[in-house]
Write a protein that holds these residues in place. Structure first.
Motif, PDB file in Angstrom:
ATOM      1  N   UNK A  77       0.834  -1.184   0.000  1.00 24.39           N
ATOM      2  CA  UNK A  77       0.000   0.000   0.000  1.00 24.39           C
ATOM      3  C   UNK A  77       0.878   1.246   0.000  1.00 24.39           C
ATOM      4  N   UNK A 103       0.463   5.257   1.367  1.00 22.48           N
ATOM      5  CA  UNK A 103      -0.381   6.140   2.160  1.00 22.48           C
ATOM      6  C   UNK A 103       0.074   7.568   1.979  1.00 22.48           C
ATOM      7  N   UNK A 136      -4.461  10.792   4.201  1.00 21.44           N
ATOM      8  CA  UNK A 136      -5.310  10.024   3.300  1.00 21.44           C
ATOM      9  C   UNK A 136      -5.318   8.558   3.717  1.00 21.44           C
ATOM     10  N   UNK A 137      -6.223   7.826   3.121  1.00 20.62           N
ATOM     11  CA  UNK A 137      -6.280   6.399   3.432  1.00 20.62           C
ATOM     12  C   UNK A 137      -5.211   5.649   2.651  1.00 20.62           C
ATOM     13  N   UNK A 138      -5.190   4.365   2.889  1.00 19.22           N
ATOM     14  CA  UNK A 138      -4.226   3.538   2.179  1.00 19.22           C
ATOM     15  C   UNK A 138      -4.714   3.271   0.772  1.00 19.22           C
ATOM     16  N   UNK A 156       4.691   7.136   2.152  1.00 18.59           N
ATOM     17  CA  UNK A 156       4.766   6.116   3.198  1.00 18.59           C
ATOM     18  C   UNK A 156       4.264   4.814   2.585  1.00 18.59           C
ATOM     19  N   UNK A 173       3.453   0.827   2.920  1.00 18.28           N
ATOM     20  CA  UNK A 173       3.083  -0.139   3.953  1.00 18.28           C
ATOM     21  C   UNK A 173       2.816  -1.482   3.299  1.00 18.28           C
ATOM     22  N   UNK A 187       5.061  -1.911   9.890  1.00 19.29           N
ATOM     23  CA  UNK A 187       5.082  -0.558  10.460  1.00 19.29           C
ATOM     24  C   UNK A 187       5.254   0.534   9.425  1.00 19.29           C
TER      25      UNK A 187
END
Lengths: 109, 118
Positions: free
Chosen positions: B36, B38, B42-44, B91, B93, B111
């Motif tokens: 994902x 991010x 915002x959302x993933x 970011x 994930x 994380x």
């Protein structure tokens, strides 16, 4: 396609206040539903889940009930603490996982 | 509970270089891992689904030649951002799929890795 809509934030509450974060979903069939929490500087953690209609997921004082008739999975907590400050994501799983946009909760002492 | 690690947690690189991010399931085997991205506040956004021993499935709009995914074993998936540019700063994930006791599946998340491209 499958999707999740959750209440926009940010939400700011005083300690011991009641919390509701609304979440509704669109999906074919019977998805599994989840709430994830992301504390500052950390990754997502599974908070609670429900895999079938009328199931209630609960953890750390948070609860959410899988309501098929209203396609909802609202998150509630009776008395929030400062340590609950985080971003909360509603999600569904049906073949793949879809997340809501996240709701930032800030709890003030 | 199930633990997923990511390495590195933070990386800064120059524009044009490639960066590899590792995702490991530490105490369980994951046939399927997910990557994902991010964005701030915002959302993933699901980038791709990584299946052990086969090619990854990319979401629409995600360049597979730019974001190379390799799922070499049941406990390791890697994401390589090739020829990174400042707009790739984000970011990232990963998560690993796992069956739930009582039915259904969930994902356990790493994380995250913060990438900054200068």
């Amino acid at each position: 396609g499958n999707s999740v809509t959750q209440m926009e934030g940010p939400v700011t509450l005083s300690e011991e206040a009641f919390l509701t974060i609304n979440c509704t979903y669109t999906a074919t069939g019977y998805p599994s539903l989840f709430w994830y929490v992301q504390y500052p500087g950390e990754g997502l953690q599974l908070l609670l889940k429900a895999t079938k209609a009328d199931d209630k997921g609960s953890n750390k004082g948070f609860e959410a009930t899988y309501r098929k008739e209203t396609t909802s999975f609202h998150l509630e907590k009776g008395s929030v603490q400062v340590s609950d400050s985080a971003v909360y994501f509603c999600a569904l799983s049906k073949n793949d996982m879809r997340f809501g946009a996240g709701t930032r909760l800030t709890v003030k002492p | 509970g199930a633990v997923v690690s990511q390495h590195p947690s933070r990386v800064i690189c120059k524009s044009g270089t490639s960066v590899k991010i590792e995702c490991r399931s530490l105490d369980f085997q994951a046939t399927t891992m997910f990557w994902y991205r991010q964005f701030p506040k915002k959302s993933l956004m699901l980038m791709a689904t990584s299946n052990e021993g086969s090619k990854a499935t990319y979401e629409q709009g995600v360049e597979k030649d730019k974001f190379l995914i390799n799922h070499a074993s049941l406990t390791l998936s890697t994401l390589t951002v090739t020829s990174a540019h400042p707009e790739d700063s984000s970011f990232y994930i990963c998560s690993a799929g796992a069956a739930l006791a009582g039915g259904g599946e969930t994902q356990y998340f790493g994380p995250g890795t913060r990438l900054l491209v200068l």
